[in-house]
Motif scaffolding. Structure first.
Motif, PDB file in Angstrom:
ATOM      1  N   ASP A 177       0.748  -1.188  -0.061  1.00  0.00           N
ATOM      2  CA  ASP A 177      -0.001  -0.085  -0.091  1.00  0.00           C
ATOM      3  C   ASP A 177       0.893   1.250  -0.062  1.00  0.00           C
ATOM      4  O   ASP A 177       0.216   2.380   0.207  1.00  0.00           O
ATOM      5  N   ASN A 178       2.038   1.345  -0.146  1.00  0.00           N
ATOM      6  CA  ASN A 178       3.025   2.306   0.054  1.00  0.00           C
ATOM      7  C   ASN A 178       3.095   3.023  -1.504  1.00  0.00           C
ATOM      8  O   ASN A 178       4.026   3.117  -2.331  1.00  0.00           O
ATOM      9  N   GLY A 179       2.085   3.758  -1.834  1.00  0.00           N
ATOM     10  CA  GLY A 179       2.024   4.605  -3.131  1.00  0.00           C
ATOM     11  C   GLY A 179       2.807   5.719  -3.133  1.00  0.00           C
ATOM     12  O   GLY A 179       3.487   6.149  -4.006  1.00  0.00           O
ATOM     13  N   PHE A 180       2.944   6.150  -1.908  1.00  0.00           N
ATOM     14  CA  PHE A 180       3.816   7.225  -1.723  1.00  0.00           C
ATOM     15  C   PHE A 180       5.340   7.026  -1.902  1.00  0.00           C
ATOM     16  O   PHE A 180       6.001   7.667  -2.973  1.00  0.00           O
ATOM     17  N   GLY A 181       5.881   5.891  -1.486  1.00  0.00           N
ATOM     18  CA  GLY A 181       7.426   5.538  -1.737  1.00  0.00           C
ATOM     19  C   GLY A 181       7.386   5.066  -3.172  1.00  0.00           C
ATOM     20  O   GLY A 181       8.255   5.503  -3.997  1.00  0.00           O
ATOM     21  N   ALA A 182       6.504   4.557  -3.976  1.00  0.00           N
ATOM     22  CA  ALA A 182       6.607   4.454  -5.350  1.00  0.00           C
ATOM     23  C   ALA A 182       6.395   5.482  -6.018  1.00  0.00           C
ATOM     24  O   ALA A 182       7.404   5.814  -7.128  1.00  0.00           O
ATOM     25  N   GLY A 183       5.353   6.398  -5.886  1.00  0.00           N
ATOM     26  CA  GLY A 183       5.545   7.751  -6.612  1.00  0.00           C
ATOM     27  C   GLY A 183       6.438   8.537  -6.395  1.00  0.00           C
ATOM     28  O   GLY A 183       7.258   9.049  -7.370  1.00  0.00           O
ATOM     29  N   TYR A 184       7.318   8.482  -5.293  1.00  0.00           N
ATOM     30  CA  TYR A 184       8.695   9.369  -4.971  1.00  0.00           C
ATOM     31  C   TYR A 184       9.692   8.685  -5.871  1.00  0.00           C
ATOM     32  O   TYR A 184      10.375   9.651  -6.473  1.00  0.00           O
ATOM     33  N   MET A 185       9.713   7.555  -5.992  1.00  0.00           N
ATOM     34  CA  MET A 185      10.829   6.837  -6.724  1.00  0.00           C
ATOM     35  C   MET A 185      10.667   7.162  -7.927  1.00  0.00           C
ATOM     36  O   MET A 185      11.537   7.359  -8.863  1.00  0.00           O
ATOM     37  N   ALA A 186       9.395   7.030  -8.608  1.00  0.00           N
ATOM     38  CA  ALA A 186       9.159   7.338  -9.982  1.00  0.00           C
ATOM     39  C   ALA A 186       9.372   8.622 -10.252  1.00  0.00           C
ATOM     40  O   ALA A 186      10.062   9.002 -11.383  1.00  0.00           O
ATOM     41  N   GLY A 187       9.196   9.572  -9.535  1.00  0.00           N
ATOM     42  CA  GLY A 187       9.398  11.063  -9.737  1.00  0.00           C
ATOM     43  C   GLY A 187      10.978  11.409  -9.835  1.00  0.00           C
ATOM     44  O   GLY A 187      11.379  12.220 -10.724  1.00  0.00           O
ATOM     45  N   MET A 188      11.807  10.591  -9.018  1.00  0.00           N
ATOM     46  CA  MET A 188      13.105  10.887  -9.143  1.00  0.00           C
ATOM     47  C   MET A 188      13.610  10.289 -10.391  1.00  0.00           C
ATOM     48  O   MET A 188      14.548  10.793 -10.908  1.00  0.00           O
ATOM     49  N   ILE A 189      13.024   9.198 -10.905  1.00  0.00           N
ATOM     50  CA  ILE A 189      13.765   8.579 -12.324  1.00  0.00           C
ATOM     51  C   ILE A 189      13.265   9.674 -13.041  1.00  0.00           C
ATOM     52  O   ILE A 189      13.961   9.603 -14.184  1.00  0.00           O
TER      53      ILE A 189
END
Length: 253
Positions: free
Chosen positions: A230-242
């Motif tokens: 359920d960690n949408g924030f963590g995934a979104g942050y990583m995608a934003g960095m990429i």
């Protein structure tokens, strides 16, 4: 945070107290119940984010107020409707996105700062809240987020209908519960990093997301990284960095 010279100038002309200047120089703001990291953006490229779960309404408002004085954007995740009601009443400039359980304040419109987009692909409508958390996190990091919902493996033809759009992404967030197979399927069809988010959606043997988590960790396809349940924030942050790194590379060419 302002540079040291600017801080000293503000103290000299009386627009900033000695105590306020000391707080800015130390780069830490102590509220008694929280030590806010005011220097995080300089180190990591994005300022401190508030995890609202477990905080009282008054604590959340106090943290928001303080960060708004030092940051150009403030993001709070896992904000309950009860917390949001008080927060928006006290700070009307804050926007609450109920689907994502996210509260956001920015001193400028949230618009993409570089070309391209990140796809947030959700297996089912039941994964919507986690997908929205990822999408709003990506937008806060300055990228466009496109949510592609309800394209799970139970009707895989739906995925193929959006495959060209997904392949045009700089990064992909894949949100799926049940058996979590979607991440492996997508990764086998694209040449783009896939950040998999297992969700707690599913029947008993899903074990509140554990089954999807293990499936994603055991993905046969390459190019899959997995965050917590359920960690949408963590995934979104990583995608934003990429996405940021991709934009920098394109700009340097």
């Amino acid at each position: 945070m302002a540079e040291l010279k600017e801080i000293l100038e503000q103290v000299r002309n009386g627009t900033l107290s000695v105590e306020q200047a000391e707080e800015q120089v130390r780069a830490v703001s102590n509220l008694g119940f929280a030590n806010l990291d005011l220097d995080r953006e300089k180190r990591t490229g994005f300022p401190e984010v508030i995890y609202a779960a477990g905080k009282s309404e008054e604590q959340l408002v106090a943290i928001f107020e303080r960060l708004m004085k030092h940051q150009s954007i403030v993001l709070a995740t896992r904000v309950s409707p009860e917390q949001a009601e008080v927060l928006v009443q006290r700070l009307p400039m804050v926007e609450y996105h109920a689907d994502a359980r996210a509260a956001i304040w920015s001193d400028r419109p949230l618009e993409p700062v570089s070309p391209g987009y990140v796809s947030v692909v959700a297996a089912g409508t039941s994964d919507w809240a986690v997908a929205q958390e990822a999408a709003w996190t990506i937008r806060c990091l300055g990228a466009e987020a496109r949510v592609i919902a309800d394209v799970g493996v139970a009707g895989i033809h739906r995925l193929f209908q959006r495959l060209d759009e997904i392949r045009g992404s700089t990064a992909i967030v894949c949100v799926a519960g049940m058996e979590g197979a979607l991440a492996s399927v997508i990764a086998g069809l694209v040449d783009i990093p896939v950040i998999a988010v297992p969700t707690s959606v599913g029947y008993g043997a899903n074990f509140r997301g554990l089954a999807a988590l293990l499936s994603m960790l055991n993905a046969c396809a390459t190019g899959v990284a997995v965050v917590n349940i359920d960690n949408g924030f963590g995934a979104g942050y990583m995608a934003g960095m990429i996405h940021r790194q991709s934009a920098r590379a394109a700009h340097s060419d």
